[in-house]
Design an enzyme around this catalytic site. Structure first.
Site, PDB file in Angstrom:
ATOM      1  N   SER A 132       0.844  -1.193   0.000  1.00 54.94           N
ATOM      2  CA  SER A 132       0.000   0.000   0.000  1.00 54.94           C
ATOM      3  C   SER A 132       0.876   1.238   0.000  1.00 54.94           C
ATOM      4  CB  SER A 132      -0.857  -0.008   1.275  1.00 54.94           C
ATOM      5  OG  SER A 132      -1.483   1.249   1.438  1.00 54.94           O
ATOM      6  N   TYR A 156      -1.203  -0.768  10.592  1.00 56.78           N
ATOM      7  CA  TYR A 156      -1.498  -1.346   9.270  1.00 56.78           C
ATOM      8  C   TYR A 156      -0.347  -1.062   8.292  1.00 56.78           C
ATOM      9  CZ  TYR A 156      -3.389  -1.650   4.562  1.00 56.78           C
ATOM     10  OH  TYR A 156      -3.556  -1.931   3.226  1.00 56.78           O
ATOM     11  N   LYS A 160       2.491  -3.663   6.434  1.00 55.67           N
ATOM     12  CA  LYS A 160       2.787  -3.763   4.993  1.00 55.67           C
ATOM     13  C   LYS A 160       4.286  -3.540   4.745  1.00 55.67           C
ATOM     14  CE  LYS A 160      -1.266  -4.670   3.311  1.00 55.67           C
ATOM     15  NZ  LYS A 160      -1.552  -5.910   2.601  1.00 55.67           N
TER      16      LYS A 160
END
Ligand code: NAD
Ligand code: WQD
Length: 354
Positions: A132, A156, A160
């Site tokens: 992302s 989050y 990643k």
């Protein structure tokens, strides 16, 4: 026993019944690949398999399960022996990741480790990974290039980044390993058939599902988070990319993974910045719906402006985004209006397109 289907064209798609995964299954099938979907249906519906079949004419193979279940992925990979994997399975809420970071590290990081271990035990680990653009954090300069420092601001985003680093280390240590990490900007839109799209279970997080709710009358007005950003109209600027363009980027990345070892990273965006109010205007024009909105307080954690330099993907993957904002909005609305977005169909539409 040998593999159950011709393994040289078989692609394991984790999270394949999800939003981006389902569109990618269709593109893979159209490119001549056979697809094996692995999903625990924690954020998707098994009926998506029917929709994929209806759109592409071919039903993916499907195994329901949790990628974290001990030994389960090993057994799947040993049984099917896929040529490569595209790894979508994961959790993606920035807000939830600060409340429950262990869930994010477990599913996103440990889940990715389980996949790579299973592939490496069976043959050459070849993976396209859903990263992302959130790994960049607050931009030093725009447009964002892949060599911009990584300073993710949420658990989050850090999950990643950790997976990208893990994959790079695996490729550095194992000359057989081949990985492309794709840093998506803001995927929106839906398949042109209306049958696939973003159908979040529960309360949505992202702008476009909220616009869908305002368009069909289940929500009275959109809350626009912040009108005093240093941008042309005061609202935040993002790089929205059509989910079918994004799906096509995975086929290009897969070709790259199947042809050469090593770890490569690409931004997947259009390079075009669009403000919240630009998007509201484009969605209103595409849907014919009135979209009332109110500007409210800024949402914590939002950056003013965020868009990609997509040149590396163009040069190396021969991929670029082809679909514009009007098509993204028309397709998103079609999924809401005629398609299978049950959570968006709680009430009859109050605004009907002219
Ligand atoms: P999604 O939630 O629609 O799809 C993810 C799928 O993974 C779901 O079908 C879910 O049921 C499945 N899944 C979750 N945990 C699992 C587990 N433990 N075992 C098996 N299956 C599991 O999300 P999406 O929008 O399609 O995103 C796909 C990937 O792309 C995610 O990794 C996400 O972090 C990443 N990503 C998404 C966006 C975005 O805006 N949608 C942006 C950047 C990156
Ligand atoms: C877009 C803009 C909001 C809802 C997130 C993740 C990112 C990536 C993509 C996974 C922002 C504004 C939103 C609303 C609004 N996901 N907005 N009213 O925040 O750019 O990116 O999704 O990797 O990691 O952070 O996307 O769609 O939430 O917001 O005004 O009701 O719309 O403030 O400016 P975001 P978004």
């Amino acid at each position: 026993p040998g593999p159950v289907v011709d393994a040289s064209r078989l692609i394991l798609v984790t999270g394949g019944t999800g939003y981006i995964g389902s569109h990618t299954c269709v593109c893979l099938q159209q490119a001549g690949f056979r697809v094996l979907v692995v999903d625990d249906l924690s954020n998707s519906n098994v009926a998506v398999l029917d929709a994929i079949e209806s759109v592409s004419g071919e039903r993916p193979l499907f195994e329901q399960g949790d990628i974290l279940a001990p030994g389960w992925l090993d057994a799947i990979v040993a049984r099917y022996r896929p040529a490569a994997a595209i790894h979508f399975a994961g959790v993606k809420s920035v807000g939830e990741s600060s409340r429950d970071p262990l869930r994010y590290y477990a599913i996103n990081v440990a889940g990715s480790i389980a996949l790579v271990q299973a592939l490496a035990r069976q043959g050459d680990p070849r993976v396209v990974f859903s990263s992302s653009a959130t790994v960049y954090g607050e931009p030093d300069s725009l447009p964002l290039r892949e060599d911009h420092p990584l300073r993710p601001e949420s658990a989050y985003g850090r999950s990643k980044m950790m997976v990208e680093l893990m994959l790079a280390d695996v490729c550095a240590s194992d000359g057989r390993a081949s990985v492309v990490s794709l840093r998506y900007f803001n995927p929106i839109g839906a398949h042109g058939s209306g049958q696939l799209g973003d159908s979040p279970l529960g309360e949505p997080e992202n702008l476009v599902p909220y616009l869908g709710r305002v368009a069909n009358g289940t929500l009275k007005r959109l809350r626009v988070f912040g009108g005093d950003y240093p941008t042309p109209d005061g609202t935040c600027v993002r790089d929205y990319v059509h989910v079918v363009d994004l799906a096509e980027a995975h086929v290009a990345a897969l070709d790259c993974v199947l042809s050469a070892p090593g770890h490569r990273v690409f931004n997947i965006g259009t390079g075009v910045g669009t403000s919240v109010l630009d998007l509201v205007g484009a969605y209103a024009a595409a849907s014919g719906c009135e979209l009332p909105y109110t500007i409210v307080e800024r949402r914590p954690g939002d950056v003013a402006c965020f868009y990609a330099d997509p040149q590396a993907a163009r040069d190396t993957l021969q991929w670029h985004a082809k679909r514009g904002l009007g098509e993204m909005c028309a397709d998103a609305y079609r999924h809401v209006a005629d398609g299978v977005a049950p959570e968006l169909m709680l009430a009859a539409p109050t605004h009907v397109p002219a």
